[in-house]
Design a protein around this motif. Structure first.
Motif, short mmCIF file in Angstrom:
data_model
loop_
_atom_site.label_atom_id
_atom_site.label_comp_id
_atom_site.label_asym_id
_atom_site.label_seq_id
_atom_site.Cartn_x
_atom_site.Cartn_y
_atom_site.Cartn_z
N LEU A 104 1.40 13.07 -11.12
CA LEU A 104 2.62 13.17 -10.30
C LEU A 104 2.84 11.89 -9.50
O LEU A 104 3.97 11.38 -9.42
N ARG B 122 6.18 9.49 -10.00
CA ARG B 122 7.07 9.17 -8.89
C ARG B 122 7.14 7.65 -8.67
O ARG B 122 8.22 7.11 -8.38
N HIS B 123 6.03 6.99 -8.80
CA HIS B 123 5.98 5.53 -8.63
C HIS B 123 6.87 4.84 -9.67
O HIS B 123 7.67 3.96 -9.33
N ALA C 25 9.34 6.12 -11.42
CA ALA C 25 10.74 6.48 -11.22
C ALA C 25 11.35 5.69 -10.06
O ALA C 25 12.48 5.22 -10.13
N ALA C 26 10.58 5.53 -8.99
CA ALA C 26 11.07 4.80 -7.82
C ALA C 26 11.33 3.33 -8.16
O ALA C 26 12.33 2.74 -7.73
N VAL D 253 9.55 13.60 -14.05
CA VAL D 253 10.44 13.71 -12.89
C VAL D 253 11.78 13.07 -13.23
O VAL D 253 11.85 12.07 -13.94
N SER E 80 13.70 11.89 -10.86
CA SER E 80 13.80 10.80 -9.90
C SER E 80 12.53 10.80 -9.07
O SER E 80 11.72 11.72 -9.15
N ALA E 81 12.38 9.76 -8.24
CA ALA E 81 11.16 9.64 -7.44
C ALA E 81 10.99 10.80 -6.47
O ALA E 81 9.86 11.16 -6.12
N ARG E 82 12.10 11.40 -6.05
CA ARG E 82 12.04 12.47 -5.06
C ARG E 82 12.30 13.85 -5.67
O ARG E 82 12.58 14.81 -4.94
N ASP E 83 12.20 13.95 -6.97
CA ASP E 83 12.43 15.22 -7.67
C ASP E 83 11.56 16.33 -7.07
O ASP E 83 10.33 16.24 -7.12
N PRO F 78 9.28 18.86 -10.29
CA PRO F 78 8.78 18.15 -11.47
C PRO F 78 8.36 19.12 -12.56
O PRO F 78 7.96 20.25 -12.29
#
Length: 203
Positions: free
Chosen positions: A50, A54-55, A57-58, A127, A129-132, A135
């Motif tokens: 995870l 996120r990394h 995607a960000a 994900v 996006s990074a803030r999804d 997930p």
């Protein structure tokens, strides 16, 4: 859909691309986009996957897919676990597949005659996006035993030491086609494919 794969492992990319191809998903490695690898500070495969997704995607602004996988040996209390890729470095040895395999056998030398039960474990996380906040998470586990010496030339990582009793071969002796049907990564990917279809409505 284009997904950033939070890995620079060419063999892992090839395996996953083949597994997700039917959905029309195109995987690109984070390295090809100039994205550095994420930290993996956690104790579980899911948490690390995870964090990596996120990394990626960000940094890319694209949906991302991350895999965290490794070997868990019962006699070693689940080690090498999330440290599978760099297990040898814990004992002052270089980071390589050959060194990891050698160190694993050394650590098992004092744990009885065996056979030593083990499992390949794979966590796949996707994900949007990074803030999804929701997930997609899939797990795969492939049970086997650790061989006393390497067998086979295929695969990578601990494949030459992982014996699958039902097949009578090590993972390194299996064809890529068979491995892609039965592996921990294939099991996790199968679950993720269903989630891609149902939740993200791909395919």
């Amino acid at each position: 859909m284009k997904l950033v794969l939070a890995s620079n492992n060419a063999k892992k990319l090839a395996e996953l691309q083949a597994l997700f191809a039917p959905l029309g998903v195109e995987l690109v490695t984070q390295g090809s986009l100039g994205i550095a690898e994420a930290e993996e500070p956690f104790e579980s495969f899911v948490e690390n996957a995870l964090a990596k997704a996120r990394h990626a995607a960000a940094a890319s602004g694209l949906p991302a897919l991350a895999d965290d996988s490794g070997l868990a040996v019962d006699a070693l209390d689940g080690a090498p676990g999330v440290l599978s890729a760099r297990y040898a470095t814990l004992f002052g040895q270089p980071k390589s597949d050959a060194d990891n395999n050698r160190v694993l056998l050394e650590q098992l030398a004092g744990k009885g005659a065996g056979p030593h039960r083990a499992q390949f474990v794979c966590a796949l996380v996707a994900v949007r996006s990074a803030r999804d906040p929701v997930p997609l998470i899939a797990m795969g586990r492939w049970q086997g035993q650790i061989l006393p010496a390497a067998q086979g030339e295929g695969g990578f990582g601990y494949d030459p030491l992982m014996f699958i009793p039902s097949l009578g071969q090590s993972v390194a002796q299996l064809s890529a086609q068979v491995k892609n049907q039965l592996s921990h990564r294939a099991l996790a990917a199968g679950s993720l494919v269903q989630q891609f279809k149902e939740v993200w409505q791909l395919g």
